[in-house]
Structure formats: C-alpha cells, structure tokens
Design a protein around this motif. Structure first.
Motif, PDB file in Angstrom:
ATOM      1  N   ALA A  63      25.511  30.356  30.961  1.00 46.19           N
ATOM      2  CA  ALA A  63      26.364  29.764  29.922  1.00 46.19           C
ATOM      3  C   ALA A  63      25.957  30.210  28.524  1.00 46.19           C
ATOM      4  CB  ALA A  63      26.326  28.236  30.023  1.00 46.19           C
ATOM      5  N   ASP A  64      24.667  30.434  28.321  1.00 51.41           N
ATOM      6  CA  ASP A  64      24.164  30.854  27.008  1.00 51.41           C
ATOM      7  C   ASP A  64      24.313  32.358  26.768  1.00 51.41           C
ATOM      8  OD1 ASP A  64      23.438  28.244  26.480  1.00 51.41           O
ATOM      9  OD2 ASP A  64      21.316  28.544  26.973  1.00 51.41           O
ATOM     10  N   SER A  65      24.729  33.090  27.777  1.00 52.68           N
ATOM     11  CA  SER A  65      24.837  34.546  27.671  1.00 52.68           C
ATOM     12  C   SER A  65      26.220  34.953  27.175  1.00 52.68           C
ATOM     13  CB  SER A  65      24.599  35.199  29.035  1.00 52.68           C
ATOM     14  OG  SER A  65      23.314  34.877  29.493  1.00 52.68           O
ATOM     15  N   LYS A  66      26.259  35.954  26.346  1.00 53.82           N
ATOM     16  CA  LYS A  66      27.547  36.505  25.926  1.00 53.82           C
ATOM     17  C   LYS A  66      28.175  37.272  27.084  1.00 53.82           C
ATOM     18  CE  LYS A  66      26.269  36.785  21.094  1.00 53.82           C
ATOM     19  NZ  LYS A  66      25.977  37.663  19.950  1.00 53.82           N
ATOM     20  N   ASP A 105      41.659  40.461  44.322  1.00 51.83           N
ATOM     21  CA  ASP A 105      42.096  39.308  45.114  1.00 51.83           C
ATOM     22  C   ASP A 105      41.563  38.009  44.513  1.00 51.83           C
ATOM     23  OD1 ASP A 105      43.250  41.090  46.902  1.00 51.83           O
ATOM     24  OD2 ASP A 105      41.599  40.953  48.350  1.00 51.83           O
ATOM     25  N   MET A 106      40.506  38.114  43.704  1.00 47.99           N
ATOM     26  CA  MET A 106      39.850  36.940  43.148  1.00 47.99           C
ATOM     27  C   MET A 106      40.084  36.780  41.654  1.00 47.99           C
ATOM     28  SD  MET A 106      36.310  37.492  45.218  1.00 47.99           S
ATOM     29  CE  MET A 106      36.602  39.149  45.823  1.00 47.99           C
ATOM     30  N   PHE A 107      40.044  37.907  40.932  1.00 48.32           N
ATOM     31  CA  PHE A 107      40.182  37.912  39.475  1.00 48.32           C
ATOM     32  C   PHE A 107      41.001  39.112  39.037  1.00 48.32           C
ATOM     33  CE2 PHE A 107      36.118  35.788  40.272  1.00 48.32           C
ATOM     34  CZ  PHE A 107      36.262  34.635  39.517  1.00 48.32           C
ATOM     35  N   GLU A 108      41.610  38.986  37.864  1.00 47.78           N
ATOM     36  CA  GLU A 108      42.346  40.112  37.307  1.00 47.78           C
ATOM     37  C   GLU A 108      41.404  40.921  36.410  1.00 47.78           C
ATOM     38  OE1 GLU A 108      46.202  41.114  34.522  1.00 47.78           O
ATOM     39  OE2 GLU A 108      46.112  39.157  35.519  1.00 47.78           O
ATOM     40  N   PRO A 109      40.987  42.111  36.887  1.00 44.18           N
ATOM     41  CA  PRO A 109      40.093  42.945  36.077  1.00 44.18           C
ATOM     42  C   PRO A 109      40.742  43.295  34.729  1.00 44.18           C
ATOM     43  CG  PRO A 109      40.093  43.697  38.346  1.00 44.18           C
ATOM     44  CD  PRO A 109      41.213  42.681  38.216  1.00 44.18           C
ATOM     45  N   GLY A 110      39.936  43.222  33.688  1.00 45.95           N
ATOM     46  CA  GLY A 110      40.411  43.509  32.344  1.00 45.95           C
ATOM     47  C   GLY A 110      40.966  42.304  31.620  1.00 45.95           C
ATOM     48  N   LYS A 111      41.316  41.271  32.362  1.00 45.55           N
ATOM     49  CA  LYS A 111      41.840  40.042  31.764  1.00 45.55           C
ATOM     50  C   LYS A 111      40.916  38.850  32.006  1.00 45.55           C
ATOM     51  CE  LYS A 111      45.776  36.938  31.610  1.00 45.55           C
ATOM     52  NZ  LYS A 111      47.002  36.506  32.256  1.00 45.55           N
ATOM     53  N   GLU A 112      40.383  38.727  33.236  1.00 49.41           N
ATOM     54  CA  GLU A 112      39.536  37.594  33.588  1.00 49.41           C
ATOM     55  C   GLU A 112      38.083  37.987  33.815  1.00 49.41           C
ATOM     56  OE1 GLU A 112      42.989  35.009  35.858  1.00 49.41           O
ATOM     57  OE2 GLU A 112      41.902  36.551  36.989  1.00 49.41           O
ATOM     58  N   VAL A 113      37.855  39.232  34.109  1.00 49.06           N
ATOM     59  CA  VAL A 113      36.521  39.817  34.275  1.00 49.06           C
ATOM     60  C   VAL A 113      36.608  41.267  33.806  1.00 49.06           C
ATOM     61  CG1 VAL A 113      35.906  38.339  36.245  1.00 49.06           C
ATOM     62  CG2 VAL A 113      36.908  40.593  36.653  1.00 49.06           C
ATOM     63  N   LYS A 127      27.911  47.382  25.149  1.00 50.86           N
ATOM     64  CA  LYS A 127      27.915  47.633  23.699  1.00 50.86           C
ATOM     65  C   LYS A 127      29.253  47.245  23.085  1.00 50.86           C
ATOM     66  CE  LYS A 127      24.642  51.451  24.108  1.00 50.86           C
ATOM     67  NZ  LYS A 127      24.499  52.912  24.094  1.00 50.86           N
ATOM     68  N   TYR A 128      30.334  47.630  23.755  1.00 54.79           N
ATOM     69  CA  TYR A 128      31.673  47.351  23.235  1.00 54.79           C
ATOM     70  C   TYR A 128      31.906  45.838  23.116  1.00 54.79           C
ATOM     71  CZ  TYR A 128      36.705  46.955  22.855  1.00 54.79           C
ATOM     72  OH  TYR A 128      37.966  46.610  22.427  1.00 54.79           O
ATOM     73  N   TYR A 129      31.670  45.106  24.203  1.00 60.60           N
ATOM     74  CA  TYR A 129      31.992  43.681  24.184  1.00 60.60           C
ATOM     75  C   TYR A 129      31.025  42.853  23.343  1.00 60.60           C
ATOM     76  CZ  TYR A 129      35.881  44.335  27.298  1.00 60.60           C
ATOM     77  OH  TYR A 129      37.082  44.716  27.820  1.00 60.60           O
ATOM     78  N   LEU A 130      29.818  43.337  23.117  1.00 57.61           N
ATOM     79  CA  LEU A 130      28.917  42.628  22.202  1.00 57.61           C
ATOM     80  C   LEU A 130      29.394  42.747  20.763  1.00 57.61           C
ATOM     81  CD1 LEU A 130      25.371  43.363  23.663  1.00 57.61           C
ATOM     82  CD2 LEU A 130      26.695  41.223  23.778  1.00 57.61           C
ATOM     83  N   GLU A 135      37.631  39.382  21.825  1.00 60.50           N
ATOM     84  CA  GLU A 135      38.083  39.945  23.095  1.00 60.50           C
ATOM     85  C   GLU A 135      37.199  39.456  24.247  1.00 60.50           C
ATOM     86  OE1 GLU A 135      39.314  44.342  24.801  1.00 60.50           O
ATOM     87  OE2 GLU A 135      38.671  44.143  22.724  1.00 60.50           O
ATOM     88  N   ARG A 136      35.880  39.475  24.020  1.00 56.41           N
ATOM     89  CA  ARG A 136      34.932  39.011  25.036  1.00 56.41           C
ATOM     90  C   ARG A 136      35.166  37.537  25.344  1.00 56.41           C
ATOM     91  NH1 ARG A 136      30.564  39.234  22.225  1.00 56.41           N
ATOM     92  NH2 ARG A 136      30.482  37.003  21.890  1.00 56.41           N
ATOM     93  N   GLU A 137      35.324  36.722  24.317  1.00 55.12           N
ATOM     94  CA  GLU A 137      35.522  35.290  24.514  1.00 55.12           C
ATOM     95  C   GLU A 137      36.848  34.984  25.198  1.00 55.12           C
ATOM     96  OE1 GLU A 137      34.866  33.741  20.577  1.00 55.12           O
ATOM     97  OE2 GLU A 137      32.739  34.293  20.643  1.00 55.12           O
ATOM     98  N   SER A 138      37.867  35.768  24.931  1.00 59.90           N
ATOM     99  CA  SER A 138      39.164  35.596  25.585  1.00 59.90           C
ATOM    100  C   SER A 138      39.060  35.878  27.083  1.00 59.90           C
ATOM    101  CB  SER A 138      40.196  36.528  24.934  1.00 59.90           C
ATOM    102  OG  SER A 138      41.417  36.457  25.633  1.00 59.90           O
ATOM    103  N   ILE A 139      38.363  36.945  27.433  1.00 61.33           N
ATOM    104  CA  ILE A 139      38.165  37.281  28.850  1.00 61.33           C
ATOM    105  C   ILE A 139      37.327  36.201  29.525  1.00 61.33           C
ATOM    106  CG2 ILE A 139      37.046  38.923  30.428  1.00 61.33           C
ATOM    107  CD1 ILE A 139      37.879  41.134  28.347  1.00 61.33           C
ATOM    108  N   ALA A 140      36.276  35.743  28.865  1.00 63.46           N
ATOM    109  CA  ALA A 140      35.425  34.690  29.435  1.00 63.46           C
ATOM    110  C   ALA A 140      36.231  33.417  29.680  1.00 63.46           C
ATOM    111  CB  ALA A 140      34.242  34.408  28.507  1.00 63.46           C
ATOM    112  N   SER A 141      37.074  33.037  28.733  1.00 61.76           N
ATOM    113  CA  SER A 141      37.903  31.833  28.892  1.00 61.76           C
ATOM    114  C   SER A 141      38.893  31.981  30.032  1.00 61.76           C
ATOM    115  CB  SER A 141      38.658  31.526  27.590  1.00 61.76           C
ATOM    116  OG  SER A 141      37.754  31.156  26.590  1.00 61.76           O
ATOM    117  N   ALA A 142      39.511  33.148  30.133  1.00 57.46           N
ATOM    118  CA  ALA A 142      40.470  33.391  31.215  1.00 57.46           C
ATOM    119  C   ALA A 142      39.770  33.364  32.576  1.00 57.46           C
ATOM    120  CB  ALA A 142      41.183  34.727  30.999  1.00 57.46           C
ATOM    121  N   GLY A 143      38.578  33.933  32.657  1.00 57.06           N
ATOM    122  CA  GLY A 143      37.813  33.909  33.902  1.00 57.06           C
ATOM    123  C   GLY A 143      37.428  32.493  34.291  1.00 57.06           C
TER     124      GLY A 143
END
Length: 168
Positions: A63-66, A105-113, A127-130, A135-143
C-alpha cells in the motif's frame, strides 16, 4: 517506497534473481521476502533487501509503494497465477507484472495493471510511472476497483461452490 518487490529469493527463482539484480542497479526499489542462505549477501540485491514480511506488514508495504513489482515463479511459464496480482491491486498500488497469456482474463493491461516483456522494458516503465503520478495513480485506482468488484475471496468461493455443486 518507490518500487517494491515481495517474494521468495531462492535458487528455484533464477530468472527472478537475474531480473532483480538488473533492476536494483537501475531503479529505486526495495526487495522483501524469504531468501535462501547465500543468495542475498553475494548479490547486488543484498543492498536493497529489507528482510521478511508477513501478513499485515506485507499489505502495508504494498500500500505504501508507488509501484509493486510482480514476478511469477519460473514454473508459471506463460500464465499469470499468483496471489500478488490481487494483493497489490487490492491495496491500491500500481501493479507492474509480466505480460502473460491469460492476464487479460483478470485485468485490462494498460488500464488496470501495467505489463512488461523484458527487464529493459520493466526498468523503463518503472522510471516512466515514477515520473507520471496522475497516470500511475489512475491505473492503481482502476486495478483496485477491478479487484474489489471481481476478485475477492467471496468471488472465488462462489466459483468454487458452483464447481462443487456440479460434482454432487
């Protein structure tokens, strides 16, 4: 923590060890988990290894990890199949995992993971997502939404119940 990996560091995980050695030299990360005697001290991983984590501590680290990095054991081959997929997304961290045949089958790559196909691509994605917080937080929330809506223990037990009822 910018990027965390939690998992076993054993001789049975050679590809994982090679990947972590590569990443530890290139991106900010911490490594947690069980390590067989002799592996960590002799490796660059030792500088980033924080020891064991269990239970709630593991969830707090995630949870504490980006970004939480997932690497399946070598025997998983081309299939996504470990619990870290759900633990990571469930606590709201962005999951960076291998591109596996059945992951969609479990997650949508690029949107949820986010997925990678090589160690070089993995390092670049970290490097990109840090440096792209929104963008990183949006993917994390969707996942996290996907896990809480479709991948809880309740969901798995409903599936198991259906299977068992067919056998009775």
């Amino acid at each position: 923590t910018d990027t965390a990996f939690i998992g076993a560091l054993t001789w049975a995980h050679r590809e994982r060890l090679e990947m972590l050695e590569y990443l530890c030299q290139r991106v900010p990360m911490t490594v947690w988990g069980y390590a067989e005697t002799g592996i960590v001290p002799a490796s660059v991983i030792g500088k980033y290894w924080k020891g064991l984590s269990w239970g709630l501590e593991t969830y707090q680290i995630l949870a504490d990890s980006k970004i939480a990095l997932n690497m399946h054991a070598d025997f998983a081959k081309d299939f996504a199949n470990n619990i870290r997929l759900y633990e990571t997304t469930g606590v709201g961290a962005m999951l960076l995992t291998e591109a596996k045949k059945n992951l969609s089958d479990m997650f949508e790559p690029g949107k949820e993971v986010v997925t990678y196909r090589s160690r070089e691509e993995c390092a670049e994605l970290i490097k990109y997502y840090l440096s792209h917080d929104e963008e990183r937080e949006s993917i994390a929330s969707a996942g996290q939404r996907r896990t809480l809506e479709n991948h809880t223990y309740y969901h798995r037990m409903q599936e198991l119940l259906t299977i068992v009822q067919k056998l009775l």
